[in-house]
Design a protein around this motif. Structure first.
Motif, PDB file in Angstrom:
ATOM      1  N   THR A 201       0.835  -1.196   0.000  1.00 37.20           N
ATOM      2  CA  THR A 201       0.000   0.000   0.000  1.00 37.20           C
ATOM      3  C   THR A 201       0.869   1.245   0.000  1.00 37.20           C
ATOM      4  N   GLY A 203       0.645   5.299   0.402  1.00 40.26           N
ATOM      5  CA  GLY A 203      -0.151   6.451   0.806  1.00 40.26           C
ATOM      6  C   GLY A 203       0.352   7.684   0.086  1.00 40.26           C
ATOM      7  N   ARG A 224      -9.910   3.364   3.062  1.00 40.77           N
ATOM      8  CA  ARG A 224      -8.796   3.827   3.888  1.00 40.77           C
ATOM      9  C   ARG A 224      -8.355   5.242   3.531  1.00 40.77           C
ATOM     10  N   SER A 225      -9.004   5.867   2.554  1.00 42.58           N
ATOM     11  CA  SER A 225      -8.618   7.211   2.130  1.00 42.58           C
ATOM     12  C   SER A 225      -9.271   8.258   3.023  1.00 42.58           C
ATOM     13  N   VAL A 274      -3.678   4.634  -1.139  1.00 45.74           N
ATOM     14  CA  VAL A 274      -4.523   5.301  -0.156  1.00 45.74           C
ATOM     15  C   VAL A 274      -4.357   6.799  -0.375  1.00 45.74           C
ATOM     16  N   SER A 275      -5.451   7.460  -0.702  1.00 42.32           N
ATOM     17  CA  SER A 275      -5.405   8.899  -0.930  1.00 42.32           C
ATOM     18  C   SER A 275      -5.500   9.621   0.405  1.00 42.32           C
ATOM     19  N   ILE A 276      -4.487  10.434   0.712  1.00 38.70           N
ATOM     20  CA  ILE A 276      -4.477  11.239   1.933  1.00 38.70           C
ATOM     21  C   ILE A 276      -4.417  12.697   1.496  1.00 38.70           C
ATOM     22  N   TRP A 296      -2.205   9.148   9.941  1.00 37.37           N
ATOM     23  CA  TRP A 296      -3.169   8.294   9.233  1.00 37.37           C
ATOM     24  C   TRP A 296      -2.439   7.147   8.529  1.00 37.37           C
ATOM     25  N   ALA A 297      -1.366   7.477   7.844  1.00 34.55           N
ATOM     26  CA  ALA A 297      -0.603   6.437   7.148  1.00 34.55           C
ATOM     27  C   ALA A 297      -0.059   5.407   8.130  1.00 34.55           C
ATOM     28  N   HIS A 300      -2.940   3.044   9.353  1.00 30.87           N
ATOM     29  CA  HIS A 300      -3.835   2.424   8.369  1.00 30.87           C
ATOM     30  C   HIS A 300      -3.079   1.553   7.373  1.00 30.87           C
ATOM     31  N   VAL A 302      -0.269   1.468   5.804  1.00 31.26           N
ATOM     32  CA  VAL A 302       0.452   1.975   4.639  1.00 31.26           C
ATOM     33  C   VAL A 302       1.902   1.525   4.738  1.00 31.26           C
ATOM     34  N   VAL A 305       5.098   5.932   1.899  1.00 29.85           N
ATOM     35  CA  VAL A 305       4.465   7.247   1.888  1.00 29.85           C
ATOM     36  C   VAL A 305       5.106   8.090   0.795  1.00 29.85           C
TER      37      VAL A 305
END
Length: 676
Positions: A201, A203, A224-225, A274-276, A296-297, A300, A302, A305
């Motif tokens: 994953t 992020g 998860r975004s 995963v869109s942050i 968040w990453a 969740h 990720v 990054v």
């Protein structure tokens, strides 16, 4: 009493800015509970603050800090006990020193308190009673300017924002392949490698991703975004996390666009994204949003990054300036926690064409207000690019835009930053990638910048992680540094001294076939009857029927035990990278006929071969061991082996020549001649 530190050398200039701290700081205090705290502001205005307690504070101190915030005119935005950090909003001009006083009286140690920005927080982001308004919905039909950067983007970031301009087909750039970055890194070659790939994953901390873009269908995990764009408060509502600009969708395509024969090829087409969303409607990445994004990453699942933008509003952040130190500390705590949790963090080096390791002055900050000309920034650092452990990427283009990308010589893009902090160079000039649906007639477009270069590296990091899933981010980066050296020669040496190459250039296919995770073969063992298992190495076995066994730890798909001329046994399976060790057993191994007539014993070698999970013929993931043992009619009659020489013994007489004796003795036939 409170202890504060006045800004040095900036007072006269800062007085011209909006809502900047007062010029004169209150007298310092000797109270050890108070750290670096910003001064009371010159006028009231809605402002967000970073509050860092001692990193080792407990839950009770965090709770006390949260309880004290309303008592000094503030509203708690977010609290991160694992960081010892809180964010609050207040309209009180003296919020920072007042809170520092209150915490000191409560016996809570403070590291730093200060604003996260220069411009006042817009009224639309006013937090009421701890609740933050939802982010305003983006207008998906809003089109960017026809021939320039997207509207409302600060000038400092304009070079790194997608444009809708299609290159002139008669120019040397326009004649280049549209997907040249992926071609230069051999993304197709990487995809063709027959290897078991673990889920990964990535992020993406950016402006949000359009998950309906045809080349990104199935790549984005919307569950998860999140959006952190408003006050750094996580919001998973669809309207909140909806993309606000093209940039996030563009880098998402570089990293993971599907290989579906439309549009472009991503570097890691099987990665989950995963869109942050962390940039606000003005394309500013404030500290509270960045901390929210990294937390968040971290929480969740990720693995990688990707961070496109540097943290606003300061291009270089000072750890000693009380107006900047608290936000800088909060950001670094969040990034370091992500790294210590096993995440690899990758960021662009920036696009000002400067040496980021030796900054002297800056005229582009603050990015949310009137920039201060020639601001002294010695000792400052960019965030996240210069946070320790972060992978920093410079941007390159092809020296000859008509060359084959996979063989082309690459050179630094004119606006790419450079310096010793750079880890890798990657394609970042005129990169064609995905745009959101409905934005422009064509849902693909070009952009240039180190954020795009970093996206290529993030894709390779995802590939490396997919074949090394048990390794933390720091070790993934270590492998990438080794692999970048293989292609270092593709980067043109700078003629101006602007060193940009770092460890080198990454090749996606190499990431899938070189430096692969290999089985670890353990000692071969044997036993007679129901006796104890004993190591076979150097053992003397009777000429009888024995059992043998050997284990290999994952990743392993096949294992073979071979004693040439005697027996060969094998087993196979494919259970992934974290499977239990594979056990190979030979239950009935008859040694009675292995000793030649006229001999009392014979020396044999057991060869164990183990295959990993990569079936490409160039992959280096297989392992082999050899174990020598003896079979004897009478084991007691076998002479004991000679002991190994003492490492401290001198095997050869010293040279009579004092000069020659300083050189190692050469015993090979191909040694170079020695000049005495």
């Amino acid at each position: 009493m409170r202890r504060t530190v006045a800004r040095i050398g900036l007072v006269a200039v800062l007085a011209l800015s909006v809502s900047v701290a007062a010029a004169t700081a209150p007298p310092a205090s000797a109270d050890d509970n108070v750290g670096l705290v910003s001064s009371a502001r010159s006028d009231a205005g809605l402002m967000n603050y970073a509050i860092n307690l001692d990193p080792n504070v407990g839950e009770s101190e965090m709770a006390s800090a949260a309880d004290l915030i309303p008592s000094v005119g503030g509203v708690l935005l977010t609290s991160y006990p694992q960081l010892g950090t809180l964010f609050a909003q207040s309209e009180s001009a003296s919020f920072a020193p007042d809170l520092a006083d209150a915490l000191a009286k409560a016996g809570v140690s403070v590291h730093s308190i200060g604003p996260t920005r220069v411009a006042a927080v817009p009224e639309s982001e006013r937090a009421v009673g701890g609740a933050t308004p939802a982010a305003p919905a983006a207008d998906p039909a809003a089109a960017p300017a026809e021939d320039g950067p997207v509207a409302d983007v600060p000038a400092a970031e304009a070079s790194d924002v997608p444009t809708v301009t299609t290159p002139d087909p008669n120019s040397r750039v326009g004649s280049a392949r549209s997907n040249w970055g992926a071609e230069a890194m051999d993304a197709r070659g990487a995809a063709e490698v027959a290897v078991t790939r673990a889920p990964v994953t990535v992020g993406i901390i950016d402006t949000g991703i359009d998950d309906t873009q045809p080349d990104l269908v199935g790549r984005v995990d919307t569950a998860r975004s999140v959006s952190c764009a408003v006050n750094g408060v996580p919001n998973q509502a669809e309207d909140a996390r909806r993309f606000s600009r093209e940039h996030g969708t563009h880098v998402a395509g570089v990293i993971a666009a599907n290989h579906n024969d439309i549009g472009i090829d991503g570097i890691a087409p099987e990665a989950t994204l995963v869109s942050i969303k962390a940039l606000n409607e003005s394309d500013l990445l404030y500290p509270e949003a960045l901390v929210c994004a990294y937390e968040w990453a971290t929480t969740h699942q990720v693995d990688i990054v990707h961070n496109s933008y540097q943290m606003d509003p300061w291009v270089y952040w000072s750890p000693t300036d009380p107006e900047q130190a608290a936000a800088l500390e909060a950001a670094e705590r969040a990034i370091h926690r992500a790294q210590s949790s096993g995440l690899a963090v990758i960021a662009g080096a920036g696009d000002r064409g400067v040496d980021i390791d030796h900054p002297t002055t800056d005229s582009d900050s603050p990015t949310d207000s009137t920039p201060i000309p020639n601001r002294s920034v010695e000792g400052g650092r960019m965030v996240p690019a210069q946070v320790s452990g972060v992978v920093t990427v410079s941007s390159v283009g092809m020296e000859d835009w008509n060359a084959e990308p996979i063989r082309a010589t690459l050179m630094r893009a004119e606006r790419s930053n450079y310096g010793a902090s750079v880890d890798f160079a990657a394609p970042g000039e005129w990169i064609y990638s995905t745009y959101p649906n409905g934005r422009i007639p064509q849902i693909y477009g070009y952009t240039s910048g180190t954020s795009t270069a970093a996206a290529h590296v993030s894709g390779v990091a995802a590939l490396v992680k997919s074949v090394h899933p048990t390794l933390p981010g720091a070790q993934i980066i270590r492998i990438m540094r080794k692999q970048a050296a293989y292609e270092y020669g593709r980067l043109k040496a700078p003629s101006d001294g602007a060193e940009y190459r770092g460890y080198g250039f990454l090749d996606a296919r190499s990431a899938m076939v070189r430096d692969q995770a290999s089985p670890v073969i353990r000692a071969v063992e044997y036993r007679e009857g129901e006796g104890e298992w004993t190591s076979l190495s150097g053992a003397v076995l009777p000429a009888e029927v024995v059992q043998m066994r050997v284990e290999a730890s994952a990743p392993v798909s096949y294992m073979n035990l071979d004693i040439p001329g005697m027996i060969a046994v094998s087993t196979d399976r494919e259970d992934g990278y974290d499977a239990e060790p594979m056990l190979l057993e030979a239950d009935e191994m008859d040694l009675r006929q292995v000793i030649p007539d006229g001999q009392e014993y014979v020396s044999l070698t057991a060869v164990v071969f183990a295959e990993g999970l990569n079936y490409d013929r160039f992959a280096d993931d297989d392992a082999t061991t050899e174990t020598t043992f003896t079979v004897a009619r009478d084991p007691k009659a076998v002479p004991a082996p000679q002991p190994a020489p003492d490492p401290g013994m001198t095997l050869f007489p010293a040279s009579p020549s004092p000069r020659a004796s300083s050189r190692p003795t050469c015993r090979c036939t191909s040694c170079p001649p020695t000049t005495l």
